[in-house]
Write a protein that holds these residues in place. Structure first.
Motif, PDB file in Angstrom:
ATOM      1  N   PRO A  13      51.608  28.926  57.826  1.00 28.00           N
ATOM      2  CA  PRO A  13      52.924  29.534  58.012  1.00 28.00           C
ATOM      3  C   PRO A  13      53.645  29.769  56.683  1.00 28.00           C
ATOM      4  O   PRO A  13      54.488  28.993  56.275  1.00 28.00           O
ATOM      5  CB  PRO A  13      53.666  28.524  58.876  1.00 28.00           C
ATOM      6  N   LEU A  14      53.301  30.830  56.017  1.00 30.98           N
ATOM      7  CA  LEU A  14      53.913  31.165  54.735  1.00 30.98           C
ATOM      8  C   LEU A  14      54.725  32.441  54.870  1.00 30.98           C
ATOM      9  O   LEU A  14      54.464  33.274  55.728  1.00 30.98           O
ATOM     10  CB  LEU A  14      52.838  31.371  53.669  1.00 30.98           C
ATOM     11  N   THR A  15      55.687  32.586  53.995  1.00 32.22           N
ATOM     12  CA  THR A  15      56.480  33.801  53.922  1.00 32.22           C
ATOM     13  C   THR A  15      56.176  34.467  52.592  1.00 32.22           C
ATOM     14  O   THR A  15      56.114  33.801  51.561  1.00 32.22           O
ATOM     15  CB  THR A  15      57.984  33.472  54.000  1.00 32.22           C
ATOM     16  N   ILE A  16      55.980  35.764  52.611  1.00 34.12           N
ATOM     17  CA  ILE A  16      55.742  36.497  51.365  1.00 34.12           C
ATOM     18  C   ILE A  16      56.947  37.391  51.109  1.00 34.12           C
ATOM     19  O   ILE A  16      57.316  38.207  51.943  1.00 34.12           O
ATOM     20  CB  ILE A  16      54.453  37.332  51.444  1.00 34.12           C
ATOM     21  N   ARG A  17      57.594  37.188  49.974  1.00 31.05           N
ATOM     22  CA  ARG A  17      58.754  37.983  49.571  1.00 31.05           C
ATOM     23  C   ARG A  17      58.468  38.605  48.224  1.00 31.05           C
ATOM     24  O   ARG A  17      57.753  38.038  47.401  1.00 31.05           O
ATOM     25  CB  ARG A  17      59.985  37.082  49.440  1.00 31.05           C
ATOM     26  N   LYS A  18      59.054  39.733  47.993  1.00 31.72           N
ATOM     27  CA  LYS A  18      58.897  40.382  46.687  1.00 31.72           C
ATOM     28  C   LYS A  18      59.977  39.887  45.739  1.00 31.72           C
ATOM     29  O   LYS A  18      61.145  39.866  46.078  1.00 31.72           O
ATOM     30  CB  LYS A  18      58.998  41.895  46.833  1.00 31.72           C
ATOM     31  N   LYS A  24      55.698  36.986  46.239  1.00 32.69           N
ATOM     32  CA  LYS A  24      55.833  35.545  45.988  1.00 32.69           C
ATOM     33  C   LYS A  24      55.638  34.833  47.313  1.00 32.69           C
ATOM     34  O   LYS A  24      56.251  35.188  48.316  1.00 32.69           O
ATOM     35  CB  LYS A  24      57.206  35.242  45.407  1.00 32.69           C
ATOM     36  N   ILE A  25      54.787  33.826  47.320  1.00 34.57           N
ATOM     37  CA  ILE A  25      54.523  33.057  48.525  1.00 34.57           C
ATOM     38  C   ILE A  25      55.532  31.917  48.604  1.00 34.57           C
ATOM     39  O   ILE A  25      55.655  31.126  47.681  1.00 34.57           O
ATOM     40  CB  ILE A  25      53.086  32.506  48.520  1.00 34.57           C
ATOM     41  N   LEU A  26      56.264  31.854  49.727  1.00 33.58           N
ATOM     42  CA  LEU A  26      57.283  30.825  49.920  1.00 33.58           C
ATOM     43  C   LEU A  26      56.879  29.912  51.069  1.00 33.58           C
ATOM     44  O   LEU A  26      56.322  30.371  52.063  1.00 33.58           O
ATOM     45  CB  LEU A  26      58.631  31.469  50.238  1.00 33.58           C
ATOM     46  N   PRO A  28      57.518  27.207  54.343  1.00 36.60           N
ATOM     47  CA  PRO A  28      58.498  27.156  55.427  1.00 36.60           C
ATOM     48  C   PRO A  28      59.747  26.413  54.949  1.00 36.60           C
ATOM     49  O   PRO A  28      59.670  25.527  54.102  1.00 36.60           O
ATOM     50  CB  PRO A  28      57.778  26.361  56.525  1.00 36.60           C
ATOM     51  N   ASP A  29      60.910  26.755  55.500  1.00 33.48           N
ATOM     52  CA  ASP A  29      62.179  26.174  55.061  1.00 33.48           C
ATOM     53  C   ASP A  29      62.239  24.665  55.231  1.00 33.48           C
ATOM     54  O   ASP A  29      62.883  23.977  54.457  1.00 33.48           O
ATOM     55  CB  ASP A  29      63.350  26.801  55.835  1.00 33.48           C
TER      56      ASP A  29
END
Length: 129
Positions: A13-18, A24-26, A28-29
């Protein structure tokens, strides 16, 4: 050809943001790192690439490591070495990706550890320096 009883599915469960035009791989909160150390983003990216390349070979999207190397514009030796990360033990992958625990090793050392038996990997990767 894949039998569902022999398939292992890894869900990360990763988030990818630019950021600055680069992905950039972020985490989970809800993930909080222990002892203030932060995970090296290069390790996360390398593991993600290794799994992607492994998946390409398994599904037939790429026939050989040379095909992947040509598509990525890197050497086949680089792809071979990086793909070792796709064979880290599930426990180590969970600690690195889900819990974001930073390894006590460099990326090159982490690739070498992937060749060890799964039972030995966790202790080596997360040993206190």
């Amino acid at each position: 050809m894949t039998d569902s009883t022999n398939t292992i599915r890894v869900v990360i469960p990763l988030t990818i943001r630019k950021r600055n035009g680069r992905p950039k791989i972020l985490p989970p909160d809800e993930v909080i790192l222990r002892d203030g150390r932060t995970q090296d983003p290069h390790v996360l990216r390398a593991i993600a690439r290794a799994w992607s390349w492994r998946r390409q070979l398994e599904t037939g999207a790429a026939s050989t490591i040379q095909d992947i190397a040509t598509a990525e514009k890197v050497s086949d030796r680089f792809v071979s070495r990086m793909m070792r990360l796709a064979y880290l033990s599930p426990d180590v992958v969970e600690e690195l990706i889900i819990r974001r625990a930073p390894p006590a090793l460099s990326l090159n050392e982490l690739m070498a550890v992937a060749q060890r038996p799964w039972t030995e990997q966790r202790e080596v990767v997360f040993e206190k320096a």
